[in-house]
Design an enzyme around this catalytic site. Sequence first.
Site, PDB file in Angstrom:
ATOM      1  NE  ARG A  74      -3.710  -1.844   0.712  1.00  0.00           N
ATOM      2  CZ  ARG A  74      -5.273  -1.992   2.210  1.00  0.00           C
ATOM      3  NH1 ARG A  74      -4.876  -1.217   2.776  1.00  0.00           N
ATOM      4  NH2 ARG A  74      -5.840  -3.407   2.356  1.00  0.00           N
TER       5      ARG A  74
ATOM      6  CB  CYS B 265     -11.464   4.607  11.664  1.00  0.00           C
ATOM      7  SG  CYS B 265     -12.771   3.124  12.442  1.00  0.00           S
TER       8      CYS B 265
HETATM    9  C1  HEM Z   1      -7.770  -6.452   8.871  1.00  0.00           C
HETATM   10  C2  HEM Z   1      -8.419  -5.689   8.603  1.00  0.00           C
HETATM   11  C3  HEM Z   1      -8.531  -4.234   7.853  1.00  0.00           C
HETATM   12  C4  HEM Z   1     -10.080  -4.222   7.289  1.00  0.00           C
HETATM   13  C5  HEM Z   1     -11.131  -5.012   6.424  1.00  0.00           C
HETATM   14  C6  HEM Z   1      -9.629  -2.583   6.361  1.00  0.00           C
HETATM   15  C7  HEM Z   1     -10.602  -2.569   5.876  1.00  0.00           C
HETATM   16  C8  HEM Z   1     -11.070  -0.844   5.861  1.00  0.00           C
HETATM   17  C9  HEM Z   1     -12.423   0.236   5.248  1.00  0.00           C
HETATM   18  C10 HEM Z   1     -13.929  -0.957   3.950  1.00  0.00           C
HETATM   19  C11 HEM Z   1     -12.035   1.483   5.265  1.00  0.00           C
HETATM   20  C12 HEM Z   1     -12.936   2.845   3.882  1.00  0.00           C
HETATM   21  C13 HEM Z   1     -13.531   3.028   5.498  1.00  0.00           C
HETATM   22  C14 HEM Z   1     -13.947   4.475   4.891  1.00  0.00           C
HETATM   23  O1  HEM Z   1     -13.731   4.855   4.264  1.00  0.00           O
HETATM   24  O2  HEM Z   1     -15.413   4.210   5.541  1.00  0.00           O
HETATM   25  C15 HEM Z   1     -11.187   1.450   5.778  1.00  0.00           C
HETATM   26  C16 HEM Z   1     -10.349   3.139   5.689  1.00  0.00           C
HETATM   27  C17 HEM Z   1      -8.801   3.513   6.181  1.00  0.00           C
HETATM   28  N1  HEM Z   1      -7.897   1.869   7.081  1.00  0.00           N
HETATM   29 FE1  HEM Z   1      -8.529   0.025   6.827  1.00  0.00          FE
HETATM   30  N2  HEM Z   1      -8.813  -2.149   7.243  1.00  0.00           N
HETATM   31  C18 HEM Z   1      -8.581  -3.216   8.161  1.00  0.00           C
HETATM   32  C19 HEM Z   1      -7.209  -2.903   8.676  1.00  0.00           C
HETATM   33  C20 HEM Z   1      -6.590  -1.463   8.590  1.00  0.00           C
HETATM   34  C21 HEM Z   1      -5.402  -1.125   9.462  1.00  0.00           C
HETATM   35  C22 HEM Z   1      -4.294  -2.001  10.398  1.00  0.00           C
HETATM   36  C23 HEM Z   1      -4.619   0.003   9.558  1.00  0.00           C
HETATM   37  C24 HEM Z   1      -3.097   1.129   9.429  1.00  0.00           C
HETATM   38  C25 HEM Z   1      -2.658   0.253  10.534  1.00  0.00           C
HETATM   39  C26 HEM Z   1      -5.829   0.415   8.361  1.00  0.00           C
HETATM   40  C27 HEM Z   1      -5.622   1.692   8.015  1.00  0.00           C
HETATM   41  C28 HEM Z   1      -6.609   1.834   6.876  1.00  0.00           C
HETATM   42  C29 HEM Z   1      -6.630   3.698   7.108  1.00  0.00           C
HETATM   43  C30 HEM Z   1      -5.749   4.380   6.812  1.00  0.00           C
HETATM   44  C31 HEM Z   1      -8.371   3.961   6.261  1.00  0.00           C
HETATM   45  C32 HEM Z   1      -8.643   5.472   6.051  1.00  0.00           C
HETATM   46  C33 HEM Z   1      -9.407   5.581   6.956  1.00  0.00           C
HETATM   47  C34 HEM Z   1      -8.941   6.514   8.181  1.00  0.00           C
HETATM   48  O3  HEM Z   1      -7.801   7.776   8.052  1.00  0.00           O
HETATM   49  O4  HEM Z   1     -10.050   6.199   8.976  1.00  0.00           O
HETATM   50  N3  HEM Z   1      -6.589  -0.390   8.255  1.00  0.00           N
HETATM   51  N4  HEM Z   1     -10.130   0.725   5.670  1.00  0.00           N
HETATM   52  S1  SF4 Z   2     -15.061   0.560  11.062  1.00  0.00           S
HETATM   53 FE1  SF4 Z   2     -12.943   1.657  11.227  1.00  0.00          FE
HETATM   54  S2  SF4 Z   2     -10.946  -0.142  11.892  1.00  0.00           S
HETATM   55 FE2  SF4 Z   2     -12.818  -0.773  11.446  1.00  0.00          FE
HETATM   56  S3  SF4 Z   2     -13.094  -1.291   9.534  1.00  0.00           S
HETATM   57 FE3  SF4 Z   2     -14.282   0.471   9.281  1.00  0.00          FE
HETATM   58  S4  SF4 Z   2     -12.454   2.058   9.031  1.00  0.00           S
HETATM   59 FE4  SF4 Z   2     -11.574   0.408   9.848  1.00  0.00          FE
END
Ligand code: HEM
Ligand code: SF4
Length: 572
Positions: free
Chosen positions: A142, A427
Amino acid sequence: MTDEVSRNERIKEASNYLRGTLAEGLAEEITGSIVEDDQQLVKFHGMYLQDDRDLRSERTRKKMEKAFSFMIRVRISGGVLSPAQWLALDEIARVYGNGTMKLTTRQTVQLHGIIKSNLKATMKSIDDVLLNSIAACGDVNRNVMSNPNPDQSRAHAAALDLARILSDHLTPRTPAYREIWLDGERIAGGEDEVIEPIYGKTYLPRKFKIVLAVPPSNDVDIFAHDLGFIAILDAAGEVTGWNVTVGGGMGMNHGEPDTYPRTADLMGFCETRDAVAIAEAVVTVQRDWGDRTNRKHARLKYTIEDRGLDFFRAEVVRRSGVLLQPAKPFKFTSTGDRYGWSEGDNGRAHLTLFVQNGRLFDRPGAMQMSALRRIAQSHDGDFRITPNQHLIIANIPTEKQKEIHWIAVASGLLAPWSGLRRNSMVCVALPTCGLALAESERYLPDLVTALDERLAAHGLAADDIVIRMTGCPNGCARPYLAEIGLVGKGPGRYNLYLGAAFDGSRLSKLYAEDLAHDGIVAALDPMFAAYAAERQKGERFGDFAIRAGFVAATGNGRDFHANTGAQRGTAR
Ligand code: HEM
Ligand code: SF4
């Protein structure tokens, strides 16, 4: 668990290098959605299909399809954008998106609410300013993050250079992106090795995240990521090489102790010229050794837990031909941002702004998107997104400082006084994220207001305490590395985690489950009182929570789920 590969593996393999039927699905006007397999593939192009969950029940009642739209995540190495790029993203947000820009915890911008018929025009606008969204999501490397601290600009420049090189080296080569989104000419498929020399047909078992840190700042949260490079500086501030970290990750599932967050291990030290070879070897070992049968066990952190760090290191050394040296000493002090003005090496100044929740939008009294547009239109420095969802206006010449300062004041972009709010992160969660179990972005600011009142009562209002919230245990805002971590369990209910280290080096521990608003405040208030009364000089809240016996300390990995629960205090 079976030995059969997971469904996603078959989708990737059959996709002809991420093409699937995306081109056909885009042309299909009868629905705002795309077929299920393509929903997986579109992530590799930097998008998620979402729907507005606030509208779900009403639309079901009216027998309408869900309110589908896409979220596009841009790829921005090190979070650095030119003013022209900023303006382009701002325009997309207003014209095609929902009028907001979300600065993310991984230094990118997310644009929400883009309907299918506007996708191609959006992607063209992104391409026009030399940006793209390839591999911003999906089972690939990423966005590569790097420390945006302009105070240390030579070391920062070295980190950013390496971030860009690593990002380019590990970007998927498939022509599918240009073909589908930019009407590029279709190029016939060939041998795996030719099209994707690093990834092959099935890419990685799971997402892969790289970051670079320049001590003493650990703003990138190096221990939360699959692969990290920590700059080792000499007395003159030059980078002599990098400590390499591997196997960090946040995601887990409630009630499944085989899944857990993990802080990365230090694997050794390498020189700058060897960093790309090391990164490629780490990626290919994970490509070959990672678990493709079970996506909940597919991240590098589990590969390393299962095989052991020594075995993993030996394979990386063998494949890269680089003999890793022992890791060198370094010291992190915090994961936060330094708000306000700072001077750079080059005589120009930088202003770190506070963007609550990373969400920019115009509202009466705080016209933030408009304010930043004005700055971008008259400014030749750059815009740097911090790993804490904030924004640095960098390289501002002296004569512009006053003007930019007042624009920031008028739009409410200067950091608040509260030590908790300055260190808060969320988030997105509801209404767009399909995985959210509880609110996050729309709730945390109010919780912070309530907690601030308690902190003020104990004389702690200005103390830096890190608080992070996510709507589900995937942990997108890295809650398990916050001194106060809140993770959604169900509507209005959260698990409370305590005891992480302020410098991002130690995970937290579950203190209490299923707390509603009042329960969270009631659990924390006596701890704040105890902290005010009993803390040692300079002692951080996370360290205090352990020393004072509120929670047990978390070592690593599987230890996360051991000795949970309140050891002292009354959690309701
Ligand atoms: C295991 C699982 C994970 C899944 C399935 C997942 C899925 C998603 C999804 C669907 C979104 C979109 C939410 C939206 O914009 O409506 C999102 C946002 C985001 N995720 Fe994840 N995520 C996971 C773990 C992580 C982890 C561990 C990190 C960082 C270390 C991360 C970083 C981000 C970031 C930077 C965003 C953008 C929004 C924000 O800053 O809150 N994700 N994720
Ligand atoms: S609820 Fe928040 S932590 Fe869980 S997948 Fe969506 S953005 Fe990521």
